[in-house]
Scaffold this active site. Structure first.
Site, PDB file in Angstrom:
ATOM      1  CB  SER A  60      -8.286   0.372   5.575  1.00 28.83           C
ATOM      2  OG  SER A  60      -9.107   1.502   5.534  1.00 28.83           O
ATOM      3  CE  LYS A  64      -3.936   1.956   2.622  1.00 27.22           C
ATOM      4  NZ  LYS A  64      -4.838   1.738   3.753  1.00 27.22           N
ATOM      5  CB  SER A  85      -8.445   3.401   2.866  1.00 30.53           C
ATOM      6  OG  SER A  85      -7.470   2.836   3.744  1.00 30.53           O
TER       7      SER A  85
END
Ligand code: GLN
Length: 442
Positions: A160, A61, A136
Protein backbone atom coordinates in the site's frame (compact mmCIF):
# COMPACT_ATOMS: atom_id res chain seq x y z
CA UNK A 1 13.54 29.32 -3.48
CA UNK A 2 11.52 30.38 -0.44
CA UNK A 3 13.32 32.59 2.02
CA UNK A 4 11.50 31.18 5.02
CA UNK A 5 9.61 28.10 6.10
CA UNK A 6 6.52 30.24 6.57
CA UNK A 7 6.71 31.34 2.96
CA UNK A 8 7.12 27.73 1.87
CA UNK A 9 3.98 26.74 3.76
CA UNK A 10 2.05 29.58 2.12
CA UNK A 11 3.16 28.30 -1.28
CA UNK A 12 2.15 24.74 -0.47
CA UNK A 13 -1.24 25.89 0.83
CA UNK A 14 -1.75 27.92 -2.33
CA UNK A 15 -0.99 24.90 -4.49
CA UNK A 16 -3.31 22.78 -2.37
CA UNK A 17 -6.16 25.28 -2.61
CA UNK A 18 -5.74 25.37 -6.38
CA UNK A 19 -5.66 21.61 -6.97
CA UNK A 20 -7.09 19.75 -3.98
CA UNK A 21 -10.69 20.33 -5.13
CA UNK A 22 -10.03 17.95 -8.01
CA UNK A 23 -7.54 15.55 -6.42
CA UNK A 24 -9.09 14.95 -2.97
CA UNK A 25 -5.90 13.75 -1.29
CA UNK A 26 -6.59 15.10 2.19
CA UNK A 27 -9.01 14.11 4.92
CA UNK A 28 -8.10 17.28 6.81
CA UNK A 29 -5.70 20.15 6.19
CA UNK A 30 -4.06 21.64 9.30
CA UNK A 31 -3.58 25.10 7.84
CA UNK A 32 -3.33 27.11 11.06
CA UNK A 33 -1.12 24.67 12.91
CA UNK A 34 1.19 24.36 9.91
CA UNK A 35 1.61 28.13 9.68
CA UNK A 36 2.11 28.38 13.42
CA UNK A 37 4.83 25.72 13.49
CA UNK A 38 6.46 27.31 10.43
CA UNK A 39 6.86 30.54 12.40
CA UNK A 40 8.37 28.69 15.35
CA UNK A 41 10.73 26.75 13.10
CA UNK A 42 11.87 29.93 11.32
CA UNK A 43 12.78 31.28 14.73
CA UNK A 44 14.67 28.11 15.62
CA UNK A 45 16.55 28.27 12.31
CA UNK A 46 17.69 31.82 13.10
CA UNK A 47 18.85 30.69 16.51
CA UNK A 48 20.64 27.68 15.03
CA UNK A 49 18.46 25.28 16.99
CA UNK A 50 16.37 23.71 14.24
CA UNK A 51 15.94 19.94 13.91
CA UNK A 52 17.06 17.77 10.97
CA UNK A 53 13.71 17.99 9.16
CA UNK A 54 13.21 21.72 9.65
CA UNK A 55 10.62 22.91 7.15
CA UNK A 56 10.02 19.52 5.49
CA UNK A 57 6.31 19.30 4.75
CA UNK A 58 4.71 15.98 5.62
CA UNK A 59 1.27 14.43 5.19
CA UNK A 60 0.13 11.45 7.24
CA UNK A 61 -2.12 8.58 6.20
CA UNK A 62 -5.27 8.73 8.26
CA UNK A 63 -4.65 5.43 10.06
CA UNK A 64 -1.68 6.89 11.98
CA UNK A 65 -2.56 8.74 15.19
CA UNK A 66 -2.06 12.49 15.47
CA UNK A 67 -3.17 13.66 18.90
CA UNK A 68 -6.51 15.48 18.86
CA UNK A 69 -7.14 14.90 15.16
CA UNK A 70 -9.72 12.70 13.50
CA UNK A 71 -8.53 9.19 12.73
CA UNK A 72 -11.02 7.91 10.20
CA UNK A 73 -9.02 4.99 8.73
CA UNK A 74 -10.96 5.86 5.57
CA UNK A 75 -14.08 4.39 7.17
CA UNK A 76 -17.63 5.25 8.07
CA UNK A 77 -17.09 3.43 11.37
CA UNK A 78 -14.46 5.90 12.61
CA UNK A 79 -15.60 9.04 10.81
CA UNK A 80 -15.89 10.89 14.10
CA UNK A 81 -13.09 9.19 16.03
CA UNK A 82 -10.31 11.38 17.42
CA UNK A 83 -6.83 10.11 18.25
CA UNK A 84 -5.90 10.65 21.87
CA UNK A 85 -2.13 10.39 21.43
CA UNK A 86 0.63 10.77 18.84
CA UNK A 87 1.99 7.72 17.05
CA UNK A 88 5.73 7.28 17.67
CA UNK A 89 6.50 8.30 14.07
CA UNK A 90 4.47 11.49 14.51
CA UNK A 91 6.23 12.29 17.76
CA UNK A 92 9.58 11.83 16.06
CA UNK A 93 8.63 13.97 13.06
CA UNK A 94 7.44 16.78 15.29
CA UNK A 95 10.62 16.59 17.38
CA UNK A 96 12.69 16.86 14.19
CA UNK A 97 10.79 20.04 13.20
CA UNK A 98 8.94 18.57 10.23
CA UNK A 99 5.64 20.28 9.52
CA UNK A 100 2.57 18.08 9.41
CA UNK A 101 0.23 19.74 6.95
CA UNK A 102 -2.66 17.31 7.01
CA UNK A 103 -4.07 13.80 7.18
CA UNK A 104 -4.45 11.79 4.00
CA UNK A 105 -7.21 9.72 2.48
CA UNK A 106 -7.03 5.93 2.20
CA UNK A 107 -9.02 2.81 1.40
CA UNK A 108 -11.22 1.71 4.28
CA UNK A 109 -9.00 0.15 6.98
CA UNK A 110 -6.14 0.06 4.44
CA UNK A 111 -7.83 -2.61 2.33
CA UNK A 112 -7.54 -1.91 -1.37
CA UNK A 113 -5.20 -1.24 -4.26
CA UNK A 114 -6.64 1.86 -5.87
CA UNK A 115 -8.26 4.15 -3.32
CA UNK A 116 -11.83 3.48 -4.44
CA UNK A 117 -12.72 1.70 -1.19
CA UNK A 118 -12.43 4.92 0.84
CA UNK A 119 -15.65 5.88 2.62
CA UNK A 120 -14.52 9.50 2.96
CA UNK A 121 -13.93 10.61 -0.62
CA UNK A 122 -12.35 9.36 -3.82
CA UNK A 123 -8.78 10.48 -4.44
CA UNK A 124 -7.66 10.95 -8.05
CA UNK A 125 -4.32 10.50 -9.73
CA UNK A 126 -2.67 13.95 -9.93
CA UNK A 127 -1.10 13.05 -13.30
CA UNK A 128 -4.39 11.99 -14.90
CA UNK A 129 -7.67 12.69 -13.13
CA UNK A 130 -9.47 9.90 -14.97
CA UNK A 131 -7.21 7.31 -13.35
CA UNK A 132 -6.77 5.85 -9.87
CA UNK A 133 -3.92 6.99 -7.60
CA UNK A 134 -3.23 3.48 -6.26
CA UNK A 135 -3.96 2.24 -2.78
CA UNK A 136 -4.49 1.78 -0.08
CA UNK A 137 -2.44 4.91 0.74
CA UNK A 138 -4.24 6.79 -2.05
CA UNK A 139 -3.94 10.23 -0.46
CA UNK A 140 -0.27 9.66 0.40
CA UNK A 141 0.53 8.83 -3.23
CA UNK A 142 -1.49 11.69 -4.65
CA UNK A 143 -0.20 14.32 -2.19
CA UNK A 144 3.45 13.38 -2.84
CA UNK A 145 2.86 13.12 -6.60
CA UNK A 146 1.10 16.49 -6.75
CA UNK A 147 3.80 18.24 -4.72
CA UNK A 148 1.43 19.07 -1.83
CA UNK A 149 3.93 17.50 0.57
CA UNK A 150 7.68 16.85 0.44
CA UNK A 151 7.04 13.40 1.84
CA UNK A 152 4.07 11.42 3.07
CA UNK A 153 3.69 8.46 5.40
CA UNK A 154 1.57 5.48 4.50
CA UNK A 155 1.18 1.94 5.77
CA UNK A 156 2.25 -1.06 3.72
CA UNK A 157 0.71 -4.44 4.51
CA UNK A 158 0.86 -5.91 1.03
CA UNK A 159 2.09 -2.98 -1.05
CA UNK A 160 0.00 0.00 0.00
CA UNK A 161 2.93 2.42 0.02
CA UNK A 162 4.68 1.10 -3.06
CA UNK A 163 1.57 0.84 -5.27
CA UNK A 164 0.45 4.49 -4.92
CA UNK A 165 4.08 5.64 -5.21
CA UNK A 166 4.44 3.75 -8.50
CA UNK A 167 1.07 5.00 -9.79
CA UNK A 168 1.72 8.63 -8.83
CA UNK A 169 5.31 8.76 -10.09
CA UNK A 170 7.21 8.95 -6.80
CA UNK A 171 9.61 6.86 -4.75
CA UNK A 172 7.96 4.53 -2.27
CA UNK A 173 9.71 2.68 0.53
CA UNK A 174 8.67 -0.12 2.85
CA UNK A 175 11.27 -0.63 5.57
CA UNK A 176 12.36 -3.95 7.09
CA UNK A 177 9.69 -5.26 9.48
CA UNK A 178 10.69 -3.96 12.90
CA UNK A 179 12.68 -0.98 11.67
CA UNK A 180 9.92 1.60 12.22
CA UNK A 181 7.61 1.62 15.23
CA UNK A 182 3.99 0.71 14.55
CA UNK A 183 2.83 2.24 17.83
CA UNK A 184 -0.11 4.46 16.93
CA UNK A 185 -0.75 2.78 13.58
CA UNK A 186 -4.17 1.22 13.42
CA UNK A 187 -3.53 -2.48 12.69
CA UNK A 188 -4.60 -4.05 9.46
CA UNK A 189 -2.58 -7.29 9.74
CA UNK A 190 0.04 -6.94 12.40
CA UNK A 191 2.64 -9.41 11.18
CA UNK A 192 2.68 -7.66 7.80
CA UNK A 193 2.10 -3.94 8.51
CA UNK A 194 4.95 -1.48 8.31
CA UNK A 195 4.86 2.31 8.08
CA UNK A 196 6.55 3.53 4.88
CA UNK A 197 7.39 6.73 3.03
CA UNK A 198 6.48 8.25 -0.34
CA UNK A 199 8.48 11.16 -1.78
CA UNK A 200 9.50 12.68 -5.10
CA UNK A 201 13.03 13.19 -3.84
CA UNK A 202 15.09 10.25 -2.60
CA UNK A 203 17.24 12.42 -0.31
CA UNK A 204 14.13 13.66 1.52
CA UNK A 205 12.96 10.07 1.84
CA UNK A 206 16.30 9.06 3.38
CA UNK A 207 16.13 11.86 5.93
CA UNK A 208 12.58 11.01 6.91
CA UNK A 209 13.54 7.36 7.26
CA UNK A 210 16.49 8.26 9.53
CA UNK A 211 14.10 10.24 11.70
CA UNK A 212 11.26 7.75 12.04
CA UNK A 213 13.23 4.49 12.31
CA UNK A 214 14.76 3.01 15.45
CA UNK A 215 13.93 1.16 18.63
CA UNK A 216 10.72 2.07 20.44
CA UNK A 217 9.88 0.75 23.89
CA UNK A 218 6.22 0.82 22.93
CA UNK A 219 6.69 -1.63 20.04
CA UNK A 220 8.48 -4.90 20.81
CA UNK A 221 9.08 -5.66 17.13
CA UNK A 222 11.55 -2.76 16.94
CA UNK A 223 13.99 -4.25 19.45
CA UNK A 224 16.77 -4.77 16.92
CA UNK A 225 16.24 -1.54 15.00
CA UNK A 226 18.99 0.54 16.62
CA UNK A 227 21.61 -2.17 16.75
CA UNK A 228 21.13 -2.96 13.08
CA UNK A 229 20.25 0.49 11.84
CA UNK A 230 23.38 1.42 9.96
CA UNK A 231 24.57 -1.57 8.00
CA UNK A 232 27.84 -0.90 6.24
CA UNK A 233 28.61 -2.20 2.79
CA UNK A 234 27.18 -1.77 -0.65
CA UNK A 235 25.07 -3.64 -3.10
CA UNK A 236 27.18 -5.37 -5.74
CA UNK A 237 25.03 -8.23 -7.01
CA UNK A 238 21.40 -8.12 -8.09
CA UNK A 239 19.16 -11.09 -8.78
CA UNK A 240 16.21 -10.80 -11.15
CA UNK A 241 13.54 -13.40 -10.31
CA UNK A 242 11.99 -14.62 -13.53
CA UNK A 243 8.62 -15.11 -11.76
CA UNK A 244 8.33 -11.32 -11.44
CA UNK A 245 7.85 -11.04 -15.20
CA UNK A 246 5.24 -13.74 -15.69
CA UNK A 247 2.08 -11.67 -15.92
CA UNK A 248 2.87 -8.03 -16.44
CA UNK A 249 1.98 -5.47 -19.12
CA UNK A 250 4.33 -5.38 -22.08
CA UNK A 251 5.08 -1.66 -21.73
CA UNK A 252 6.09 -2.11 -18.09
CA UNK A 253 8.18 -5.14 -19.00
CA UNK A 254 9.99 -3.14 -21.65
CA UNK A 255 10.84 -0.21 -19.39
CA UNK A 256 11.87 -2.37 -16.42
CA UNK A 257 14.08 -4.55 -18.64
CA UNK A 258 15.69 -1.44 -20.16
CA UNK A 259 16.51 -0.26 -16.64
CA UNK A 260 17.95 -3.66 -15.75
CA UNK A 261 20.23 -3.48 -18.79
CA UNK A 262 21.57 -0.19 -17.40
CA UNK A 263 22.09 -1.80 -14.01
CA UNK A 264 24.21 -4.50 -15.68
CA UNK A 265 26.89 -1.89 -16.31
CA UNK A 266 27.35 -1.30 -12.62
CA UNK A 267 26.26 -4.47 -10.88
CA UNK A 268 26.61 -8.18 -11.41
CA UNK A 269 23.09 -9.04 -12.51
CA UNK A 270 21.83 -12.62 -12.77
CA UNK A 271 18.48 -14.20 -13.53
CA UNK A 272 17.24 -16.31 -10.64
CA UNK A 273 14.11 -18.18 -9.64
CA UNK A 274 12.01 -18.02 -6.46
CA UNK A 275 9.18 -20.51 -7.10
CA UNK A 276 6.98 -19.43 -4.17
CA UNK A 277 6.59 -16.01 -5.81
CA UNK A 278 3.80 -17.65 -7.82
CA UNK A 279 1.77 -18.10 -4.64
CA UNK A 280 2.10 -14.69 -3.03
CA UNK A 281 -1.55 -13.70 -3.47
CA UNK A 282 -3.17 -16.83 -1.97
CA UNK A 283 -0.71 -16.96 0.96
CA UNK A 284 -1.23 -13.27 1.66
CA UNK A 285 -5.02 -13.40 1.32
CA UNK A 286 -5.31 -16.20 3.87
CA UNK A 287 -2.96 -14.69 6.44
CA UNK A 288 -4.13 -11.10 5.95
CA UNK A 289 -7.86 -11.88 6.25
CA UNK A 290 -7.22 -13.99 9.37
CA UNK A 291 -5.29 -11.16 11.03
CA UNK A 292 -7.59 -8.43 9.74
CA UNK A 293 -10.77 -10.06 11.01
CA UNK A 294 -9.17 -10.30 14.43
CA UNK A 295 -7.91 -6.69 14.37
CA UNK A 296 -11.35 -5.39 13.42
CA UNK A 297 -13.15 -7.11 16.29
CA UNK A 298 -12.71 -4.03 18.44
CA UNK A 299 -15.04 -1.99 16.21
CA UNK A 300 -18.27 -2.99 17.87
CA UNK A 301 -19.77 0.31 18.94
CA UNK A 302 -18.68 -0.16 22.52
CA UNK A 303 -14.89 -0.10 22.47
CA UNK A 304 -14.55 1.74 19.13
CA UNK A 305 -16.85 2.80 16.33
CA UNK A 306 -19.98 4.83 16.49
CA UNK A 307 -22.08 4.21 19.56
CA UNK A 308 -24.20 1.09 19.76
CA UNK A 309 -27.84 1.39 20.79
CA UNK A 310 -27.88 0.81 24.56
CA UNK A 311 -31.49 -0.36 24.54
CA UNK A 312 -30.75 -3.30 22.26
CA UNK A 313 -29.65 -6.72 23.35
CA UNK A 314 -25.80 -6.67 23.33
CA UNK A 315 -25.01 -8.84 20.31
CA UNK A 316 -27.79 -7.35 18.22
CA UNK A 317 -26.42 -3.90 19.04
CA UNK A 318 -22.88 -4.93 18.00
CA UNK A 319 -24.15 -6.56 14.82
CA UNK A 320 -26.10 -3.44 13.86
CA UNK A 321 -23.07 -1.20 14.30
CA UNK A 322 -20.88 -3.53 12.24
CA UNK A 323 -23.54 -3.93 9.58
CA UNK A 324 -23.84 -0.17 9.10
CA UNK A 325 -20.24 0.82 9.86
CA UNK A 326 -18.27 -1.50 7.57
CA UNK A 327 -18.21 -1.40 3.78
CA UNK A 328 -18.67 -4.36 1.48
CA UNK A 329 -14.98 -5.17 0.99
CA UNK A 330 -14.30 -5.15 4.73
CA UNK A 331 -17.26 -7.44 5.36
CA UNK A 332 -16.02 -9.81 2.67
CA UNK A 333 -12.59 -9.98 4.32
CA UNK A 334 -14.01 -10.41 7.84
CA UNK A 335 -16.16 -13.29 6.65
CA UNK A 336 -13.26 -15.03 4.92
CA UNK A 337 -10.88 -14.45 7.84
CA UNK A 338 -13.39 -15.69 10.40
CA UNK A 339 -14.32 -18.71 8.32
CA UNK A 340 -10.79 -19.92 7.66
CA UNK A 341 -9.80 -19.61 11.31
CA UNK A 342 -12.77 -21.60 12.62
CA UNK A 343 -11.52 -24.50 14.71
CA UNK A 344 -12.67 -27.12 12.22
CA UNK A 345 -10.96 -25.47 9.20
CA UNK A 346 -7.82 -24.06 10.71
CA UNK A 347 -5.53 -26.78 9.40
CA UNK A 348 -7.12 -26.66 5.97
CA UNK A 349 -6.06 -23.09 5.23
CA UNK A 350 -4.56 -20.96 7.95
CA UNK A 351 -1.81 -23.29 9.16
CA UNK A 352 -1.07 -24.26 5.55
CA UNK A 353 -0.61 -20.62 4.66
CA UNK A 354 1.69 -20.18 7.65
CA UNK A 355 3.84 -23.10 6.46
CA UNK A 356 3.89 -21.72 2.93
CA UNK A 357 5.10 -18.40 4.35
CA UNK A 358 7.96 -20.25 6.04
CA UNK A 359 8.90 -21.96 2.78
CA UNK A 360 8.91 -18.59 1.06
CA UNK A 361 11.14 -17.09 3.77
CA UNK A 362 13.57 -19.98 3.35
CA UNK A 363 13.69 -19.56 -0.42
CA UNK A 364 14.35 -15.85 -0.07
CA UNK A 365 16.98 -16.54 2.60
CA UNK A 366 18.84 -18.91 0.26
CA UNK A 367 18.68 -16.54 -2.69
CA UNK A 368 19.80 -13.57 -0.66
CA UNK A 369 22.93 -15.37 0.45
CA UNK A 370 23.96 -15.28 -3.21
CA UNK A 371 22.77 -11.81 -4.26
CA UNK A 372 22.63 -8.55 -2.31
CA UNK A 373 19.31 -7.34 -3.75
CA UNK A 374 16.51 -8.30 -6.11
CA UNK A 375 15.05 -6.25 -8.94
CA UNK A 376 11.79 -6.42 -10.87
CA UNK A 377 8.69 -4.39 -11.66
CA UNK A 378 6.73 -2.72 -8.84
CA UNK A 379 3.22 -3.14 -10.26
CA UNK A 380 2.09 -5.37 -13.12
CA UNK A 381 0.24 -2.51 -14.86
CA UNK A 382 0.03 1.27 -14.84
CA UNK A 383 -2.84 2.97 -12.98
CA UNK A 384 -6.19 1.92 -14.39
CA UNK A 385 -9.14 4.17 -15.12
CA UNK A 386 -11.91 4.59 -12.57
CA UNK A 387 -14.51 1.88 -13.02
CA UNK A 388 -12.17 -0.40 -14.91
CA UNK A 389 -11.43 -2.94 -12.16
CA UNK A 390 -14.58 -3.82 -10.33
CA UNK A 391 -13.80 -7.48 -9.72
CA UNK A 392 -12.06 -8.07 -6.36
CA UNK A 393 -9.93 -10.91 -7.72
CA UNK A 394 -8.47 -8.64 -10.40
CA UNK A 395 -7.75 -6.08 -7.71
CA UNK A 396 -6.02 -8.63 -5.45
CA UNK A 397 -3.86 -9.81 -8.37
CA UNK A 398 -2.40 -6.30 -8.67
CA UNK A 399 -0.48 -6.88 -5.41
CA UNK A 400 1.40 -9.92 -6.66
CA UNK A 401 4.82 -8.20 -6.93
CA UNK A 402 4.77 -6.28 -3.66
CA UNK A 403 3.38 -8.81 -1.19
CA UNK A 404 6.50 -10.99 -0.81
CA UNK A 405 8.32 -8.14 0.98
CA UNK A 406 5.60 -8.16 3.65
CA UNK A 407 5.49 -11.93 3.97
CA UNK A 408 9.28 -12.10 4.40
CA UNK A 409 9.72 -8.80 6.29
CA UNK A 410 12.30 -7.58 3.77
CA UNK A 411 12.75 -3.90 2.87
CA UNK A 412 11.67 -2.80 -0.62
CA UNK A 413 11.82 0.44 -2.57
CA UNK A 414 10.12 1.47 -5.81
CA UNK A 415 11.48 4.03 -8.22
CA UNK A 416 9.64 5.60 -11.18
CA UNK A 417 11.21 4.91 -14.57
CA UNK A 418 10.20 8.01 -16.52
CA UNK A 419 7.87 10.97 -16.29
CA UNK A 420 5.04 8.86 -17.66
CA UNK A 421 2.91 6.86 -15.23
CA UNK A 422 2.53 4.24 -17.99
CA UNK A 423 6.20 3.24 -17.86
CA UNK A 424 5.74 1.94 -14.35
CA UNK A 425 8.37 1.66 -11.66
CA UNK A 426 11.22 -0.67 -10.82
CA UNK A 427 11.26 -2.33 -7.41
CA UNK A 428 14.28 -3.47 -5.40
CA UNK A 429 14.11 -5.86 -2.46
CA UNK A 430 17.00 -5.80 0.03
CA UNK A 431 18.18 -7.94 2.94
CA UNK A 432 16.77 -7.51 6.42
CA UNK A 433 18.02 -4.31 8.01
CA UNK A 434 19.95 -3.29 4.90
CA UNK A 435 17.39 -0.59 4.25
CA UNK A 436 19.89 2.18 3.75
CA UNK A 437 21.88 0.23 1.18
CA UNK A 438 18.79 0.05 -1.00
CA UNK A 439 18.63 3.83 -1.26
CA UNK A 440 21.94 3.84 -3.13
CA UNK A 441 20.99 1.51 -5.97
CA UNK A 442 20.70 3.53 -9.17
N1 GLN B 1 -3.75 -3.99 -1.69
C1 GLN B 1 -3.54 -4.86 -0.59
C2 GLN B 1 -4.86 -5.25 0.03
O1 GLN B 1 -5.87 -4.85 -0.43
C3 GLN B 1 -2.56 -4.28 0.36
C4 GLN B 1 -3.11 -3.39 1.40
C5 GLN B 1 -2.05 -2.73 2.23
O2 GLN B 1 -0.85 -2.84 1.98
N2 GLN B 1 -2.51 -2.03 3.26
O3 GLN B 1 -4.91 -5.99 0.94
Amino acid sequence: MESSVEEKIHRKLELISKMEGEINAFVEIYENEALQSAKEIDKKIKEGKAGPLAGIVIGIKNNICIKGKTLTCGSEMLKKHHATYDATVVEKLKAADAIIIGSLNMDEFACGSDGTFSKIKITKNPHDLSRVPGGSSSGSGAAAGAGFCDATLGSDTGGSVRCPAAFCNAYGFKPTYGMVSRYGLSDMAMTLDQIGIIAKDKEVMKKVFKTISGTDKKDQTTQLADAKRIRKGEIKTIGVPKEFFESIDSRIEKSVKAKIRQLEKRYEVTEISIPTLRYTVPIYQLLMTAELSSALQRYDGMRYGYPADRNEELYTAFAKVREAGFGKEIKRRILIGTYITMKEFKDAWYTKALSAREVMKKEFGEVMKKVDALAGPAMPTGPWKFGERMNPLEMYAADTLTIAANLTGLPAIVEPLSNSIDDGAIQYYGRHFEDELLFNVE
